[in-house]
Design a protein around this motif. Structure first.
Motif, PDB file in Angstrom:
ATOM      1  N   SER A   1       0.823  -1.205   0.000  1.00 19.69           N
ATOM      2  CA  SER A   1       0.000   0.000   0.000  1.00 19.69           C
ATOM      3  C   SER A   1       0.861   1.260   0.000  1.00 19.69           C
TER       4      SER A   1
ATOM      5  N   GLY B   1       0.579   9.896  -3.563  1.00 17.67           N
ATOM      6  CA  GLY B   1      -0.470   9.987  -2.567  1.00 17.67           C
ATOM      7  C   GLY B   1       0.005  10.157  -1.142  1.00 17.67           C
TER       8      GLY B   1
ATOM      9  N   ASP C   1     -10.599  -0.292   8.298  1.00 15.92           N
ATOM     10  CA  ASP C   1     -11.885  -0.055   7.655  1.00 15.92           C
ATOM     11  C   ASP C   1     -13.030  -0.837   8.285  1.00 15.92           C
TER      12      ASP C   1
ATOM     13  N   SER D   1      -9.093  -1.141   1.155  1.00 13.12           N
ATOM     14  CA  SER D   1     -10.417  -0.956   1.733  1.00 13.12           C
ATOM     15  C   SER D   1     -11.467  -1.039   0.642  1.00 13.12           C
TER      16      SER D   1
ATOM     17  N   ASP E   1     -16.156   2.533   3.278  1.00 11.63           N
ATOM     18  CA  ASP E   1     -16.138   3.997   3.273  1.00 11.63           C
ATOM     19  C   ASP E   1     -14.750   4.562   3.564  1.00 11.63           C
ATOM     20  N   VAL E   2     -13.899   3.785   4.202  1.00 10.96           N
ATOM     21  CA  VAL E   2     -12.554   4.251   4.519  1.00 10.96           C
ATOM     22  C   VAL E   2     -11.693   4.240   3.262  1.00 10.96           C
ATOM     23  N   GLU E   3     -10.938   5.312   3.073  1.00 16.40           N
ATOM     24  CA  GLU E   3     -10.083   5.431   1.892  1.00 16.40           C
ATOM     25  C   GLU E   3      -8.983   4.366   1.909  1.00 16.40           C
ATOM     26  N   PRO E   4      -8.745   3.652   0.798  1.00 12.61           N
ATOM     27  CA  PRO E   4      -7.637   2.685   0.763  1.00 12.61           C
ATOM     28  C   PRO E   4      -6.298   3.374   1.034  1.00 12.61           C
TER      29      PRO E   4
ATOM     30  N   SER F   1      -5.500   4.365   4.015  1.00 10.47           N
ATOM     31  CA  SER F   1      -5.705   5.282   5.141  1.00 10.47           C
ATOM     32  C   SER F   1      -4.762   4.947   6.288  1.00 10.47           C
TER      33      SER F   1
END
Length: 328
Positions: free
Chosen positions: A98, A107, A250, A282, A285-288, A290
């Motif tokens: 990630s 990112g 998540d 994820s 709703d949680v951003e991948p 995060s």
């Protein structure tokens, strides 16, 4: 040998018997100069254009670094060595993948990717996370880590540039199989963790799913406390900073009581444990990704108080050189 032709013992007179040539044969023996190649050095047609060097240069493999390569890097640059431990399925490899994918697309808040000496290694562990069918998400996006050499850790490397001051940070992170941490807990098998003596930070990875279920939370907490206890026997003093990294953020927040219990176990062995939950991937709703950038920020920057280098209250008997300090 620069001697006269007549003195050559191997010279034969064409007029002697048995040494006469037919006119056509004699013509065949006389070379006819080629106007194209005349005056040029002779070449071996089909041979190599350039002489090969003693050792053919090769590009680096960009695979995981061995301990010797990692040590060589640390002697040339200021490098943050991160020790990553955790049981199988705790999300160690997923965290590294990630981080790599986030860096690849820019990112990381406050940081840019500068370089990596192990790009091919990152590509290998992230290959499965790049392609999957939408709507049919796999339960596991990374493959289980297997070591080529089961006795030695393999290190991944990347270099970051911080936006606010353009400072560069080198990081070394081992991608270890969970069986190593399991053997450390169950058998106190610590021989393969000798590199932790050079670690600035320890990541204790735990499976967030095990702590989210009331049936498994207590046992998962106990195993994490055991890992802390085993680490205390092999970590140097003063202790490196320790960060508890629960995966699967998540699916819910990490239980406060479990974190306090693990922190209490750490305090008993002289370790203060910070918390940095992450969601490597994820589908909710949680951003991948995060929490990954925050984890790196905590790793590279800390609020630990800097010890006083030269204390005024120390007596000259313990610090002889204090007598020679100049007084402003």
């Amino acid at each position: 040998m620069n001697r006269p032709v007549d003195t050559c013992s191997n010279r034969r007179d064409p007029g002697e018997a048995g040494n006469k040539f037919e006119e056509d044969e004699l013509d065949d023996c006389i070379p006819i100069p080629d106007p194209v190649t005349e005056g040029r050095p002779s070449v071996d047609l089909g041979g190599a254009v350039l002489a090969s060097p003693d050792e053919t240069p090769r590009l680096p493999s960009s695979l995981t670094m061995g301990l010797e390569e990692a040590t060589s890097l640390m002697t040339r640059r200021h490098t943050t060595m991160v020790g990553i431990l955790g049981l199988p399925d705790s999300g160690k490899t997923a965290c590294l993948v990630s981080a790599y994918l986030l860096l690849a697309k820019g990112g990381f808040a406050g940081y840019d990717f500068a370089e990596s000496a192990t790009l091919m290694a990152f590509e290998q562990i992230s290959r499965g996370s790049r392609h999957w069918t939408e709507g049919d998400e796999p339960g596991q996006l990374t493959t289980h880590t297997e070591m080529v050499d089961d006795r030695q850790a393999g290190f991944l490397h990347f270099r970051l540039r911080r936006h606010k001051d353009n400072r560069f940070f080198d990081m070394l992170m081992p991608d270890l199989p969970g069986e190593w941490s399991k053997a450390l807990i169950d058998k106190a098998d610590s021989d393969r963790f000798s590199f932790l003596g050079s670690a600035s930070v320890i990541w204790l990875m735990v499976d967030g799913r095990a702590f989210a279920s009331p049936k498994t939370k207590r046992y998962a907490t106990y195993r994490a406390e055991m890992l802390v206890e085993r680490l205390s026997a092999i970590l140097p003093t003063p202790r490196p900073r320790v960060i508890l990294v629960p995966s699967w953020r998540d699916i819910g927040e990490f239980p406060a009581d479990a974190y306090e219990s693990i922190c209490e176990a750490g305090r008993g062995h002289g370790m203060e444990i910070a918390l940095a939950p992450i969601a490597s991937f994820s589908f909710g709703d949680v951003e991948p990704g995060s929490g990954i950038a925050s984890l790196i920020e905590k790793t590279l920057n800390h609020g630990r108080a800097v010890p006083e280098f030269w204390s005024d209250h120390q007596s000259p008997s313990t610090r002889k050189l204090i007598c020679f300090r100049s007084v402003a």
